[in-house]
Write a protein that holds these residues in place. Structure first.
Motif, PDB file in Angstrom:
ATOM      1  N   ALA A 162      15.035  22.530  30.421  1.00 55.11           N
ATOM      2  CA  ALA A 162      14.401  21.404  29.742  1.00 55.11           C
ATOM      3  C   ALA A 162      13.482  21.893  28.625  1.00 55.11           C
ATOM      4  N   ALA A 163      12.751  22.971  28.882  1.00 55.39           N
ATOM      5  CA  ALA A 163      11.873  23.540  27.854  1.00 55.39           C
ATOM      6  C   ALA A 163      12.686  24.007  26.652  1.00 55.39           C
ATOM      7  N   ALA A 164      13.858  24.563  26.900  1.00 56.01           N
ATOM      8  CA  ALA A 164      14.732  24.988  25.800  1.00 56.01           C
ATOM      9  C   ALA A 164      15.208  23.781  24.992  1.00 56.01           C
ATOM     10  N   GLU A 165      15.489  22.666  25.677  1.00 55.03           N
ATOM     11  CA  GLU A 165      15.868  21.433  24.966  1.00 55.03           C
ATOM     12  C   GLU A 165      14.752  21.006  24.023  1.00 55.03           C
ATOM     13  N   LEU A 166      13.527  21.049  24.515  1.00 57.48           N
ATOM     14  CA  LEU A 166      12.385  20.653  23.695  1.00 57.48           C
ATOM     15  C   LEU A 166      12.150  21.651  22.563  1.00 57.48           C
ATOM     16  N   ALA A 167      12.291  22.931  22.852  1.00 62.23           N
ATOM     17  CA  ALA A 167      12.091  23.961  21.824  1.00 62.23           C
ATOM     18  C   ALA A 167      13.078  23.800  20.670  1.00 62.23           C
ATOM     19  N   ALA A 168      14.247  23.224  20.945  1.00 60.75           N
ATOM     20  CA  ALA A 168      15.262  23.032  19.909  1.00 60.75           C
ATOM     21  C   ALA A 168      14.855  21.972  18.889  1.00 60.75           C
ATOM     22  N   VAL A 169      13.864  21.136  19.230  1.00 65.18           N
ATOM     23  CA  VAL A 169      13.498  20.053  18.311  1.00 65.18           C
ATOM     24  C   VAL A 169      12.063  20.146  17.791  1.00 65.18           C
TER      25      VAL A 169
END
Length: 163
Positions: free
Chosen positions: A100-107
């Protein structure tokens, strides 16, 4: 009552400096669960934290909802609770949280840091029950209260942010 916490931080993504993450106040924190994401923000001085929202995790637009809250509160960094086992190891919940943190880091380009969140949900429930809330109200507020506890613990461990 204070939740147990780890005195180490761990950066997420590529926004950290070589000497560690560079965070600036105010901060937003996330308690990422499989169903809900509790959200809390600090004040501009880093003296306290308060829960502000609970987002549905299964909604694929949750990262954009987090960014709306970041803009609304003027946050300049993100602290994400990392669910570790009591022995400090990581299990499936930690793996899911990292995804989930990686999903957020992508944006976002904001600095993101993981923080040990052991016992924060338990502490949040105890805090809410002590306020006299019934179990329904406790269930409604527990995730954002846990996010506030994560942020309180992080701020207490990083007094240099208040300088």
């Amino acid at each position: 009552m204070k939740a147990a916490s780890c005195a180490t931080t761990e950066s997420v993504g590529s926004t950290a400096s070589p000497t560690g993450p560079v965070l600036q106040l105010p901060l937003i924190s996330l308690d990422i669960g499989s169903k809900r994401i509790g959200v809390a923000v600090s004040d501009r001085l880093g003296l306290g934290a308060r829960g502000v929202a609970c987002l549905p995790r299964r909604d694929s637009g949750w990262p954009k909802q987090v960014l709306k809250l970041v803009a609304e509160y003027g946050c300049r960094g993100i602290v994400i609770g990392l669910p570790r086992n009591m022995d400090g190891s990581e299990g499936p919940q930690a793996e899911d949280c990292r995804a989930a943190a990686a999903e957020l880091a992508a944006v976002t380009d904001l600095t993101m840091t993981m923080w040990d969140e052991r016992l924060t949900t338990w502490t949040a429930k105890e805090r809410l029950r002590a306020q006299g809330l019934n179990e329904k109200k406790v269930a409604e507020k527990v995730d954002q209260t846990a996010a506030a506890i994560i942020l309180e613990d992080f701020l207490a461990a990083h007094p240099e942010l208040k300088a």
